[in-house]
Design an enzyme around this catalytic site. Sequence first.
Site, mmCIF file in Angstrom:
data_model
loop_
_atom_site.group_PDB
_atom_site.id
_atom_site.type_symbol
_atom_site.label_atom_id
_atom_site.label_comp_id
_atom_site.label_asym_id
_atom_site.label_seq_id
_atom_site.Cartn_x
_atom_site.Cartn_y
_atom_site.Cartn_z
ATOM 1 N N GLU A 1 -1.002 1.177 -5.335
ATOM 2 C CA GLU A 1 -0.799 -0.062 -4.585
ATOM 3 C C GLU A 1 -0.837 -1.280 -5.500
ATOM 4 O O GLU A 1 -1.798 -1.439 -6.273
ATOM 5 C CB GLU A 1 -1.899 -0.167 -3.533
ATOM 6 C CG GLU A 1 -1.991 1.069 -2.636
ATOM 7 C CD GLU A 1 -3.362 1.235 -2.013
ATOM 8 O OE1 GLU A 1 -3.847 2.372 -1.905
ATOM 9 O OE2 GLU A 1 -3.964 0.217 -1.635
ATOM 10 N N HIS B 1 0.843 -1.204 0.000
ATOM 11 C CA HIS B 1 0.000 0.000 0.000
ATOM 12 C C HIS B 1 0.883 1.261 0.000
ATOM 13 O O HIS B 1 0.867 2.040 0.952
ATOM 14 C CB HIS B 1 -0.865 -0.064 1.271
ATOM 15 C CG HIS B 1 -1.990 0.899 1.350
ATOM 16 N ND1 HIS B 1 -1.826 2.257 1.350
ATOM 17 C CD2 HIS B 1 -3.320 0.693 1.462
ATOM 18 C CE1 HIS B 1 -2.992 2.844 1.460
ATOM 19 N NE2 HIS B 1 -3.923 1.938 1.518
HETATM 20 O O1 TA6 Z 1 -6.146 1.442 -0.418
HETATM 21 C C1 TA6 Z 1 -7.127 2.426 -0.260
HETATM 22 C C2 TA6 Z 1 -7.831 2.228 1.076
HETATM 23 O O2 TA6 Z 1 -8.455 0.964 1.139
HETATM 24 C C3 TA6 Z 1 -8.804 3.379 1.291
HETATM 25 O O3 TA6 Z 1 -10.134 2.958 1.172
HETATM 26 C C4 TA6 Z 1 -8.456 3.888 2.692
HETATM 27 O O4 TA6 Z 1 -9.194 3.168 3.667
HETATM 28 C C5 TA6 Z 1 -6.955 3.587 2.725
HETATM 29 O O5 TA6 Z 1 -6.869 2.280 2.155
HETATM 30 C C6 TA6 Z 1 -6.291 3.737 4.066
HETATM 31 O O6 TA6 Z 1 -6.720 2.720 4.930
HETATM 32 P P1 TA6 Z 1 -6.166 2.779 6.458
HETATM 33 O O7 TA6 Z 1 -6.777 1.572 7.119
HETATM 34 O O8 TA6 Z 1 -4.665 2.721 6.407
HETATM 35 O O9 TA6 Z 1 -6.642 4.101 7.006
#
Ligand code: TA6
Length: 305
Positions: A279, A178
């Site tokens: 990601e 991510h």
């Molecule tokens: O990858 C995108 C995502 O799934 C968004 O929907 C947002 O939730 C982001 O990840 C961050 O997630 P986190 O749990 O690190 O706040």
Amino acid sequence: MNSPAIGELNDEFSIQDGNNSLHFENGTGDIPVAVIKNEQAKAVISLQGAQLLSWVPAAGDEMIWVSPDACFMPGKSVRGGVPVCWPWFGAHVSNPDLPAHGFARTSLWRVADVGVTITGESEITFRLDSRTLTDAVQAMWPQATTLDLSLTLGTSLQLALTSTNHSDQDMKITQALHTYFAIDDIASTLVYGLEGRDYLDKSDGFSRKTQDGPVVINTEVDRVYLQTADDVMIDDNKRKILIKKQGSQTTVVWNPWQAVAEKMGDLGKDGYRKMVCVESANAADDVVVLEPGGRHTLSVTYSLG
Ligand code: TA6
């Protein structure tokens, strides 16, 4: 969390080989980090989550964004860097009480191996063995699994995430690296390589849409691009970041934009303007099924264009 003693880590794994060095120290929040330097670049990786927090090529600037308001506390995911989302991506499919993006990113990993390649690249492998995790985590994930994150630091940066199923049953995994990339400004940033691909638009009820042209980010963007193994490029009008991947069928592009960012509390003032998440993943319909004894690697190589 009982962090390993820094002295023991350095006794077993530190490297000082010409211009190649690798050592461990207590980072922010007293969470142990590995600090790697060689002629091509330097990097910092937290043992919590095997989370890359910094990557600076010798001839360039910081490539990875970490929020100025990130919270560095044991068991809390740090806002930025490269969180490892595993063994599920996003919300758990059936149990809303389980942590978003799984437990790998908030667990303490151990160091499995370090080295220097014949071309002077630094290597380190972190390992998470589900059988050594807390009871709470084992209750979430009883299947005996090993997860390795191998990092190779040279003129490019390679991350390889390998899942091994030690159980006697099939195992379904979704996952993502991510990555929060540092950009000059979101208004001058485009993401190429996803043209024509279908995506699920999380900001619009997960509706299925098709990407028309490069990804422009001028509002909340939270898109899961499906069935794409393609290379992607981020161009922020100052530099081009190339993303090549293998073992990944999904690419996620995320920027919360201002309203969502302000509610998050750890993204910093206007932090959303200085980052974009691209990601490399296997998520949504792209589930990885590991047979007993099976192994799967998701790998990605980041480089400057
Ligand atoms: O990858 C995108 C995502 O799934 C968004 O929907 C947002 O939730 C982001 O990840 C961050 O997630 P986190 O749990 O690190 O706040």
